[in-house]
Design a protein around this motif. Structure first.
Motif, PDB file in Angstrom:
ATOM      1  N   SER A 146       0.816  -1.229   0.000  1.00 50.71           N
ATOM      2  CA  SER A 146       0.000   0.000   0.000  1.00 50.71           C
ATOM      3  C   SER A 146       0.844   1.271   0.000  1.00 50.71           C
ATOM      4  O   SER A 146       2.053   1.229   0.219  1.00 50.71           O
ATOM      5  CB  SER A 146      -0.972   0.055   1.186  1.00 50.71           C
ATOM      6  OG  SER A 146      -0.346   0.606   2.321  1.00 50.71           O
ATOM      7  N   CYS A 147       0.173   2.405  -0.191  1.00 51.61           N
ATOM      8  CA  CYS A 147       0.866   3.689  -0.216  1.00 51.61           C
ATOM      9  C   CYS A 147       1.332   4.095   1.174  1.00 51.61           C
ATOM     10  O   CYS A 147       2.128   5.012   1.316  1.00 51.61           O
ATOM     11  CB  CYS A 147      -0.016   4.778  -0.822  1.00 51.61           C
ATOM     12  SG  CYS A 147      -1.567   5.050   0.035  1.00 51.61           S
ATOM     13  N   THR A 148       0.827   3.424   2.205  1.00 48.31           N
ATOM     14  CA  THR A 148       1.302   3.705   3.553  1.00 48.31           C
ATOM     15  C   THR A 148       2.642   3.015   3.799  1.00 48.31           C
ATOM     16  O   THR A 148       3.565   3.604   4.344  1.00 48.31           O
ATOM     17  CB  THR A 148       0.281   3.209   4.603  1.00 48.31           C
ATOM     18  OG1 THR A 148      -1.011   3.614   4.200  1.00 48.31           O
ATOM     19  CG2 THR A 148       0.584   3.749   5.983  1.00 48.31           C
ATOM     20  N   GLY A 200       0.955  -2.641  -7.066  1.00 47.82           N
ATOM     21  CA  GLY A 200      -0.415  -2.136  -7.131  1.00 47.82           C
ATOM     22  C   GLY A 200      -0.959  -1.898  -5.738  1.00 47.82           C
ATOM     23  O   GLY A 200      -0.269  -2.107  -4.743  1.00 47.82           O
ATOM     24  N   CYS A 201      -2.223  -1.462  -5.664  1.00 49.65           N
ATOM     25  CA  CYS A 201      -2.859  -1.198  -4.364  1.00 49.65           C
ATOM     26  C   CYS A 201      -3.252  -2.494  -3.675  1.00 49.65           C
ATOM     27  O   CYS A 201      -3.375  -2.547  -2.447  1.00 49.65           O
ATOM     28  CB  CYS A 201      -4.112  -0.352  -4.548  1.00 49.65           C
ATOM     29  SG  CYS A 201      -3.792   1.319  -5.100  1.00 49.65           S
ATOM     30  N   SER A 202      -3.510  -3.509  -4.458  1.00 43.71           N
ATOM     31  CA  SER A 202      -3.780  -4.845  -3.937  1.00 43.71           C
ATOM     32  C   SER A 202      -4.883  -4.845  -2.872  1.00 43.71           C
ATOM     33  O   SER A 202      -5.928  -4.235  -3.049  1.00 43.71           O
ATOM     34  CB  SER A 202      -2.471  -5.441  -3.401  1.00 43.71           C
ATOM     35  OG  SER A 202      -2.668  -6.766  -2.960  1.00 43.71           O
ATOM     36  N   MET A 203      -4.608  -5.500  -1.750  1.00 42.91           N
ATOM     37  CA  MET A 203      -5.653  -5.714  -0.751  1.00 42.91           C
ATOM     38  C   MET A 203      -5.841  -4.526   0.188  1.00 42.91           C
ATOM     39  O   MET A 203      -6.565  -4.629   1.169  1.00 42.91           O
ATOM     40  CB  MET A 203      -5.378  -6.983   0.051  1.00 42.91           C
ATOM     41  CG  MET A 203      -6.668  -7.662   0.473  1.00 42.91           C
ATOM     42  SD  MET A 203      -6.397  -9.130   1.441  1.00 42.91           S
ATOM     43  CE  MET A 203      -5.674  -8.438   2.890  1.00 42.91           C
ATOM     44  N   CYS A 204      -5.210  -3.384  -0.131  1.00 42.67           N
ATOM     45  CA  CYS A 204      -5.500  -2.189   0.652  1.00 42.67           C
ATOM     46  C   CYS A 204      -6.980  -1.862   0.545  1.00 42.67           C
ATOM     47  O   CYS A 204      -7.622  -1.547   1.529  1.00 42.67           O
ATOM     48  CB  CYS A 204      -4.669  -1.006   0.178  1.00 42.67           C
ATOM     49  SG  CYS A 204      -5.072   0.514   1.037  1.00 42.67           S
ATOM     50  N   LEU A 205      -7.510  -1.953  -0.677  1.00 40.50           N
ATOM     51  CA  LEU A 205      -8.952  -1.734  -0.822  1.00 40.50           C
ATOM     52  C   LEU A 205      -9.612  -2.768  -1.691  1.00 40.50           C
ATOM     53  O   LEU A 205     -10.827  -2.713  -1.894  1.00 40.50           O
ATOM     54  CB  LEU A 205      -9.279  -0.318  -1.315  1.00 40.50           C
ATOM     55  CG  LEU A 205      -9.520  -0.101  -2.807  1.00 40.50           C
ATOM     56  CD1 LEU A 205     -10.142   1.215  -3.062  1.00 40.50           C
ATOM     57  CD2 LEU A 205      -8.275  -0.346  -3.575  1.00 40.50           C
TER      58      LEU A 205
HETATM   59  S1  SF4 Z   1      -6.114   2.030  -2.433  1.00 38.10           S
HETATM   60 FE1  SF4 Z   1      -4.716   1.950  -0.706  1.00 38.10          FE
HETATM   61  S2  SF4 Z   1      -2.705   1.833  -1.644  1.00 38.10           S
HETATM   62 FE2  SF4 Z   1      -4.094   2.539  -3.209  1.00 38.10          FE
HETATM   63  S3  SF4 Z   1      -3.981   4.770  -3.114  1.00 38.10           S
HETATM   64 FE3  SF4 Z   1      -5.727   4.134  -1.855  1.00 38.10          FE
HETATM   65  S4  SF4 Z   1      -4.925   3.938   0.190  1.00 38.10           S
HETATM   66 FE4  SF4 Z   1      -3.172   3.964  -1.194  1.00 38.10          FE
END
Ligand code: SF4
Lengths: 470, 199
Positions: A346-348, A408-413
């Protein structure tokens, strides 16, 4: 009202004029777009016959729907394929740069822009995504916006905005071993709550914050939005400049000194005035885990799930809802809660330092993920993946029983094939533990640092990372 | 210019609870779309399903609240992601105004741009309103946007709306694009004054 803060200086430098509505027309220096919140904006542009005015100031990538296993086109999910084609067509027609899958530059939008040096101090940044707050780590003022506003930026390079108040959040002192940037922000959220930031920009300051790397700073600012603050930032310093230097879009040669001088000038003055100041002590921060259904429902890993009267009366229904949804009882220790899925990304927390920290835990622990747990690591960008593989991190992960995926963002959302199923409970390095966030309407999420996710995966339950890494 | 939004009259639909996030308002799987069409029927989808499984009914499924135009929500409503899909889904379900204890900022901003007035009142006032609607779903309410009042059953509740958005709704300037385009020459000047534009 705040004065002489970075927020005030950057706002004033970008204010175009006051609109008849009383709001400010604000110039946006960097506009980032992705496939989920931009197609409707381009459709509105077409309907209204509007051109993109500064196509060179918008940069696109794809992240939310991109599968992290089989990336062959067309995607198995027809709707995802349709969204990919839409952003490919929209960027090609308008001259906006697209960092597509396979370009070597694709990834989660908030990881891609900083790693290419697109995000710089003193800028205003906007993106149709609430975690745009991430870019504030560089001393930029960055806003998450809705799709109608994405259209406004495409059409005018400006937004109609109301000035925010500024709360300074100081954290001082040295972090204990095993305590990371993620724990700092989860701790702040547990203290301040998820509503306190509404109407505010958060300035993160103090020695603890300035001792963090740029990657750690991004983790902190990323989650300002979880506190209700639309934007979070950190004053730029030597660490910031060193990170930017030499990146693709960094100012070059004679421009560099000019840039650094300007960046230094936009930092908050020593006598800046804030609307509010809160101070925390690094020594009070443990590895932190959420137990509930908002990112503010967190606690130190050695603690027990709090009783309902530990909260404000207003919060009581939500706290009860959280116990019931999570199937966790007040008084129960958070350590030892069994997990089914472990997600690192994730982006975190999908940057190289995050992956290094998780890999180090695997090596210190020495074991492998039990068969009852599905564990996977998703690099935040194609560049992160290349670096990780060059360092052999992927081999460490697979050896210890983790899957190694594409960016990718994967299982973040979970808008892609990576999802929880049924009542599964995940240890996740992402940013939101909302009901249903990770793809199953009844799935459960425990937020924690990548190191804590790694040890939870290896032990099959929430575990204090300090028992592994001394 | 967009139309002036000065008054909304209709029945209410109460959605109780604080910190209702945009993932709950519109789950991420419905974000796989290139238009906002059809989102209305999926508003609160997972909350609705879950309550159904427990033998209960979500307000958005409740026959008594169908056709309602005014949503009455709790505190920090719409927190979480920036997805305009959330206010779009609520609007497309039929909601024309929202009354709440407080709103998350991006969600509020999205509603400004969609022309859906959002009013705030105290927790006690909102709770009283929700109870009144639950007791009598046929209750007719009317909102005066300029006065920020909600009138129902012979009482008038003084709510609040921030000045800027209030003016934008009542004077038809909530669709900001036109105003922003008018500033084009000043925008160029500001762009030229920013050092990083030429780096
Ligand atoms: S889905 Fe998750 S990883 Fe993707 S931009 Fe939003 S918070 Fe960040």
């Amino acid at each position: 009202m705040s004065e002489r803060t970075l927020f005030d200086k950057v706002w004033d430098a970008h204010a175009v004029r006051q609109l008849p509505s009383g709001q400010t027309q604000l110039f946006i220096g960097l506009h980032l777009i992705h496939e989920v919140t931009s197609p409707q904006a381009f459709a509105m542009m077409r309907e209204q016959n509007l051109p993109v005015v500064y196509p060179e100031r918008t940069v696109a990538t794809v992240d939310h729907i991109v599968p992290t296993e089989d990336q062959s086109r067309p995607y198995a999910d027809g709707l995802a394929e349709e969204m990919m084609q839409a952003i490919e067509r929209n960027t090609a027609e308008t001259g906006v740069t697209l960092h597509n899958v396979g370009s070597g530059n694709q990834g989660v939008v908030h990881i891609v822009a900083p790693e290419q040096g697109l995000t710089q101090p003193g800028m205003t940044v906007a993106c149709g995504d609430s975690h745009t707050a991430t870019h504030g780590a560089f001393g930029a003022i960055s806003f998450g916006i809705g799709t109608s506003q994405v259209r406004d930026v495409l059409a005018t390079q400006t937004l109609s905005m109301t000035r925010l108040k500024v709360r300074k959040i100081e954290v001082n002192g040295e972090l204990g071993s095993g305590v990371t940037a993620k724990d700092v922000i989860l701790h702040i959220l547990a203290k301040l709550g998820v509503k306190a930031g509404v109407g505010f920009a958060y300035e993160f300051a103090g020695s603890t914050i300035h001792d963090l790397s740029m990657e750690g700073r991004m983790t902190v600012c990323n989650m300002a939005i979880e506190g209700g603050a639309r934007c979070g930032y950190i004053n730029p310093d030597h660490t910031t400049f060193e990170y930017i230097k030499g990146r693709d879009h960094a100012p070059k040669a004679d421009k560099w000194d000019q840039a650094v001088a300007w960046w230094q000038s936009i930092a908050s003055d020593a006598d800046a005035v804030y609307d509010d100041v809160v101070v925390y002590n690094a020594a009070d921060i443990e590895p932190t885990v959420t137990w509930g259904i908002t990112p503010g429902q967190g606690l130190g890993v050695s603690q027990n799930i709090p009783d309902v009267d530990a909260f404000e009366a207003d919060d009581e229904p939500l706290v009860r809802e959280a116990y019931a949804y999570m199937d966790l009882q007040p008084g129960q220790p958070i350590a030892g809660v069994p997990i089914d899925v472990a997600f690192i990304g994730s982006c975190t927390n999908g940057r190289i330092e995050d992956l290094r920290a998780a890999a180090a835990v695997c090596q210190a622990h020495g074991g492998t993920v039990p068969v009852s747990v599905k564990a996977f690591v998703v690099p935040g960008s194609e560049r992160v993946k290349v670096v990780a593989e060059a360092e052999g991190l992927h081999e460490i992960f697979t050896k210890h029983g983790f899957e190694w995926r594409e960016a990718g963002c994967s299982m973040c959302l979970a808008m892609n094939p990576d999802k929880l199923s049924g009542r599964q409970i995940s240890a996740s390095s992402s940013n939101r533990n909302f009901k249903g966030r990770q793809g199953s309407p009844t799935g459960r999420t425990l937020l924690m640092s990548p190191a804590m996710v790694a040890v939870a995966a290896l032990e099959g339950k929430v575990t204090d990372v300090r028992t592994v890494t001394k | 210019m967009a139309q002036n939004i000065t008054a909304i009259a209709g029945r209410g639909v109460p959605v109780r609870g604080n910190d209702i996030d945009t993932d709950r308002i519109i789950p991420a799987r419905f974000l796989r779309c290139v238009t906002f069409d059809g989102l209305g029927e999926h508003a609160f989808e997972d909350d609705r399903l879950q309550l159904k499984e427990q033998g209960k009914t979500h307000a958005f499924d409740d026959a008594r609240f169908q056709g309602a135009k005014i949503l009455v929500a709790g505190a920090n409503f719409g927190c979480g992601s920036s997805r305009e899909h959330a206010p779009q889904a609520i609007m497309r379900w039929g909601v024309e105004a929202i009354i709440g204890v407080s709103f998350a900022e991006i969600f509020f901003g999205n509603n400004v741009a969609l022309g859906v007035p959002c009013l705030t009142a105290s927790a006690a006032e909102v709770e009283a309103l929700q109870s009144a609607i639950e007791a009598d779903p046929s209750l007719e309410m009317s909102i005066d946007v300029a006065a920020a009042t909600v009138s129902y059953a012979g009482t008038t509740l003084q709510a609040a709306i921030p000045d800027g958005p209030q003016r934008m709704w009542t004077t038809g300037q909530w669709d900001a694009t036109g105003q922003l385009l008018d500033g084009a020459s000043e925008v160029k000047k500001v762009a030229a004054s920013l050092p990083y534009i030429s780096w």
